[in-house]
Enzyme design. Sequence first.
Site, PDB file in Angstrom:
ATOM      1  CD  GLU A  96      31.472 -17.149 -30.203  1.00 15.82           C
ATOM      2  OE1 GLU A  96      30.497 -17.128 -31.351  1.00 15.82           O
ATOM      3  OE2 GLU A  96      30.350 -17.643 -28.937  1.00 15.82           O
ATOM      4  CG  ASP A  97      28.695 -18.167 -34.776  1.00 16.29           C
ATOM      5  OD1 ASP A  97      29.464 -17.238 -33.051  1.00 16.29           O
ATOM      6  OD2 ASP A  97      27.997 -18.515 -34.767  1.00 16.29           O
ATOM      7  CG  ASP A 100      22.138 -12.056 -29.490  1.00 19.99           C
ATOM      8  OD1 ASP A 100      22.046 -10.848 -29.057  1.00 19.99           O
ATOM      9  OD2 ASP A 100      21.697 -13.159 -29.284  1.00 19.99           O
ATOM     10  CE  LYS A 128      22.126 -10.444 -33.161  1.00 20.34           C
ATOM     11  NZ  LYS A 128      21.090 -11.760 -33.264  1.00 20.34           N
ATOM     12  CG  PHE A 149      18.010 -15.027 -36.141  1.00 16.41           C
ATOM     13  CD1 PHE A 149      18.604 -15.323 -34.948  1.00 16.41           C
ATOM     14  CD2 PHE A 149      18.208 -16.285 -36.728  1.00 16.41           C
ATOM     15  CE1 PHE A 149      18.770 -16.313 -34.278  1.00 16.41           C
ATOM     16  CE2 PHE A 149      18.058 -16.868 -36.297  1.00 16.41           C
ATOM     17  CZ  PHE A 149      19.214 -17.279 -35.227  1.00 16.41           C
ATOM     18  NE  ARG A 162      25.461 -25.460 -38.653  1.00 14.80           N
ATOM     19  CZ  ARG A 162      25.351 -24.589 -36.742  1.00 14.80           C
ATOM     20  NH1 ARG A 162      25.764 -23.380 -36.735  1.00 14.80           N
ATOM     21  NH2 ARG A 162      24.444 -25.121 -36.443  1.00 14.80           N
TER      22      ARG A 162
HETATM   23  P1  IMP Z   1      25.572 -15.009 -27.160  1.00 17.94           P
HETATM   24  O1  IMP Z   1      26.498 -13.998 -27.236  1.00 17.94           O
HETATM   25  O2  IMP Z   1      25.048 -15.842 -25.843  1.00 17.94           O
HETATM   26  O3  IMP Z   1      23.793 -14.805 -26.659  1.00 17.94           O
HETATM   27  O4  IMP Z   1      25.667 -16.047 -28.371  1.00 17.94           O
HETATM   28  C1  IMP Z   1      25.769 -15.907 -28.773  1.00 17.94           C
HETATM   29  C2  IMP Z   1      25.837 -17.144 -29.825  1.00 17.94           C
HETATM   30  O5  IMP Z   1      24.166 -17.051 -30.156  1.00 17.94           O
HETATM   31  C3  IMP Z   1      26.060 -17.363 -31.699  1.00 17.94           C
HETATM   32  O6  IMP Z   1      27.670 -18.851 -30.815  1.00 17.94           O
HETATM   33  C4  IMP Z   1      25.262 -17.840 -32.900  1.00 17.94           C
HETATM   34  O7  IMP Z   1      25.210 -19.282 -32.101  1.00 17.94           O
HETATM   35  C5  IMP Z   1      23.933 -17.470 -31.972  1.00 17.94           C
HETATM   36  N1  IMP Z   1      23.417 -16.437 -32.155  1.00 17.94           N
HETATM   37  C6  IMP Z   1      23.028 -14.942 -31.888  1.00 17.94           C
HETATM   38  N2  IMP Z   1      23.166 -14.335 -33.202  1.00 17.94           N
HETATM   39  C7  IMP Z   1      22.619 -15.207 -34.027  1.00 17.94           C
HETATM   40  C8  IMP Z   1      21.948 -14.774 -35.260  1.00 17.94           C
HETATM   41  O8  IMP Z   1      21.680 -13.783 -35.625  1.00 17.94           O
HETATM   42  N3  IMP Z   1      21.884 -16.389 -35.896  1.00 17.94           N
HETATM   43  C9  IMP Z   1      22.482 -17.295 -35.323  1.00 17.94           C
HETATM   44  N4  IMP Z   1      23.151 -17.397 -34.541  1.00 17.94           N
HETATM   45  C10 IMP Z   1      22.581 -16.176 -33.494  1.00 17.94           C
HETATM   46 MG    MG Z   2      26.930 -20.699 -32.532  1.00 18.12          MG
END
Ligand code: IMP
Ligand code: MG
Length: 185
Positions: A96-97, A100, A128, A149, A162
């Site tokens: 994963e990138d 969050d 995060k 962000f 990206r």
């Molecule tokens: P979550 O953990 O389900 O909230 O989502 C994670 C996804 O939210 C990541 O794969 C990103 O695509 C997106 N995301 C969350 N924070 C950021 C950020 O700071 N910049 C860009 N994308 C983010």
């Molecule tokens: Mg994503």
Amino acid sequence: MGPSTRPLISRKAIDQAVCRLGDQINTDFAREPLTLVIVLKGAVFFGADLARVLRMPLTMEFIRAQSYRGDQSSGQVIFRRLSDPIIADRNVLIVEDILDTGRTTAALFEDLRRQAPARLALCTLLDKPEGRKVASEADYTGFQIPNYFVIGYGLDYNERYRELPAIHIMEEFPPSADVNRHEGR
Ligand code: IMP
Ligand code: MG
């Protein structure tokens, strides 16, 4: 008009983190074959770099995750596969990138577990922890960051930026972008 950004993580620091994570994963999984499940689109650069420091026989699968948060409390994640990942009885590492709220990862774990992998682990470049809404923890984390962000090295704002080689904090958002930042990523 470009966005107002501030550098957060340099290319060099990213490369060092990729090597450190690769070492850990190589040690933990030894020489056993591993399937990387790379979450599109954000993790595409990280997945490509990580794959090239791993030393076991690899296969790579790609999955597209989209989260919708019209209703904050019931954030829903939809997956689209390019092909059916064959992961039964295999060691699987989700790449994963950024972690969050944890919703994407939690949903992905649930989805992949149904196919009974031998082992299922998560590697995320960024975490995060302050953003967490559902319990989710990575086995391998590149960097923990505050609730900024961020863009670059795969991470987008509204599908842009990206391609930036390093990671930057986005400090101002274009006024026209009345965009739900959590949609369509
Ligand atoms: P979550 O953990 O389900 O909230 O989502 C994670 C996804 O939210 C990541 O794969 C990103 O695509 C997106 N995301 C969350 N924070 C950021 C950020 O700071 N910049 C860009 N994308 C983010
Ligand atoms: Mg994503």
